[in-house]
Write an enzyme that holds these catalytic residues in place. Structure first.
Site, PDB file in Angstrom:
ATOM      1  N   GLY A  27       0.816  -1.214   0.000  1.00 57.62           N
ATOM      2  CA  GLY A  27       0.000   0.000   0.000  1.00 57.62           C
ATOM      3  C   GLY A  27       0.844   1.256   0.000  1.00 57.62           C
ATOM      4  N   ASP A  56       4.081  -2.187  -4.439  1.00 58.61           N
ATOM      5  CA  ASP A  56       2.660  -2.279  -4.765  1.00 58.61           C
ATOM      6  C   ASP A  56       2.472  -1.740  -6.181  1.00 58.61           C
ATOM      7  OD1 ASP A  56      -0.225  -2.426  -4.571  1.00 58.61           O
ATOM      8  OD2 ASP A  56      -0.012  -2.251  -2.401  1.00 58.61           O
ATOM      9  N   MET A  82       3.101  -7.981  -8.662  1.00 60.93           N
ATOM     10  CA  MET A  82       3.604  -9.173  -7.975  1.00 60.93           C
ATOM     11  C   MET A  82       3.381 -10.450  -8.783  1.00 60.93           C
ATOM     12  SD  MET A  82       0.772  -9.402  -4.925  1.00 60.93           S
ATOM     13  CE  MET A  82      -1.000  -9.438  -5.294  1.00 60.93           C
ATOM     14  N   HIS A 122      -5.003 -13.310   1.111  1.00 68.88           N
ATOM     15  CA  HIS A 122      -6.431 -13.636   1.219  1.00 68.88           C
ATOM     16  C   HIS A 122      -7.264 -12.961   0.126  1.00 68.88           C
ATOM     17  CE1 HIS A 122      -7.911 -10.059   3.962  1.00 68.88           C
ATOM     18  NE2 HIS A 122      -7.203  -9.645   2.939  1.00 68.88           N
TER      19      HIS A 122
END
Length: 354
Positions: free
Chosen positions: A200, A221, A242, A259
């Site tokens: 972030g 990010d 990523m 998640h």
């Protein structure tokens, strides 16, 4: 203590009471959002002691506040132990005070969850919940059904949402990081450089570097996310993807990142993690829920709620049990792992390539 078996009539009555409670579960969330928007906790805190309803309404900043409306909202929040209410020893007027819960609503508090409450109850993030039955019938992603694009693309095209979302994630990160830094003190030993994947605006890796100055931190990010990050000594911001490649480092840190993604995507991320760290000495530190569907722990019930948040907001993401984590880690190239519990909904999962 054994549970008392209810008779049929009592059981039906209890069932009715439960359904009414669940049906209007959103009311509690909206009352909480109202308290944050009005700054109720901040007003009480500014006095330094419990205050009357008239003192609260006089500080709201409205020429004609509806004191009766606020009293009814506060009555519910007192019932839910978000605020306290006790009679004044002399006048008998009701005095409203802070509790451990409402201290988390203070805007200027280091551990405030106020931005997360505002974000989760914003129409942007509420709309996907209305698409869950569609997801069951048709498959697909709830957020995309509600807004025409997945959450990350929506953030890229909508700076206001991007700001709302990043502020929510940053405040939640501070709460979690306090738990991590207090209980995982030795976990960062031997790591000279650390990449925070999906970091972030850099809140997390900055906190790690502050606590462990020997670490060179890399906040990684998407480019539009890191473009709004503030500078901090010892931390560099790198934009990228990523799923393509991750900057090389001694260790990789991922908090509430895995998640968000399906098993297949997580395996891709983990394979890129393995390429980015030393084979013998490197490790990946994952901070995520380890779901206990039948657990009785303080956060186990919340874990099931978080899992449905993933249905509503993520791109195929989910909360995982240890069995599910083991499968993803092994297929991603990490045959050895260690789970460490911390005082937070999440656990720390240390993953090793050998």
């Amino acid at each position: 203590m054994a549970k008392v078996e209810l008779g049929e009539e009592e059981a039906m009555l209890q069932g009715q009471a439960d359904i009414w409670q669940y049906m209007f579960g959103f009311v509690e969330s909206m009352a909480l959002k109202c308290a944050v928007e009005l700054g109720i906790a901040d007003i009480i805190n500014s006095y330094g002691h419990p205050v009357t309803m008239s003192q609260i309404t006089s500080s709201i900043g409205s020429p004609s506040p509806d004191i009766n409306c606020l009293a009814r909202i506060m009555r519910l929040l007192v019932r839910k132990r978000v605020f306290s209410a006790n009679p004044h020893p002399e006048t008998g007027d009701k005095l409203y005070g802070l509790t451990h819960s409402s201290k988390l609503l203070l805007r200027e508090s280091e551990l405030s969850l106020a931005p997360m409450i505002v974000a989760q109850n914003h129409p942007w993030l509420l709309a996907p919940w209305h698409c869950m039955s569609k997801c069951v019938k048709e498959g697909g992603i709830a957020f995309e059904k509600a807004h025409g694009s997945e959450i990350w693309d929506f953030a890229l095209a909508n700076p206001e949402f991007n700001k709302l979302f990043n502020e929510a994630m940053a405040c939640a990160s501070k709460v979690t990081m306090k738990a991590i830094l207090s209980t995982y003190k030795d976990g960062f030993d031997g790591i000279g450089s650390l990449v925070d994947v999906g970091g972030g605006t850099g809140t997390v890796v900055t906190e790690i570097v502050k606590a462990h100055p020997h670490i060179r931190g890399i906040n990684f990010d998407l480019p539009h996310v890191v473009s709004t990050a503030l500078e901090y000594p010892g931390v560099s911001h790198v934009g990228g993807d990523m799923f393509v490649a991750i900057p090389s480092a001694d260790g990789i840190f991922m908090k509430w990142t895995m998640h968000d993604w399906s098993d297949e995507d997580c395996i891709k991320i983990l394979k890129n993690c393995r390429k980015a760290i030393p084979e013998k000495s490197g490790k990946v530190i994952i901070v995520d829920l380890v779901l206990q569907p039948d657990g009785e722990g303080i956060f186990d019930g919340a874990g099931l709620l978080f899992d449905l948040v993933m249905v509503a907001h993520a791109s195929g993401g989910k909360e995982r049990t240890e069995v599910e984590w083991k499968k993803v880690l092994e297929e991603g190239g990490f045959p050895r792992y260690n789970i460490i519990k911390i005082p937070a909904p999440q656990s720390i999962i240390e993953a090793y390539p050998m």
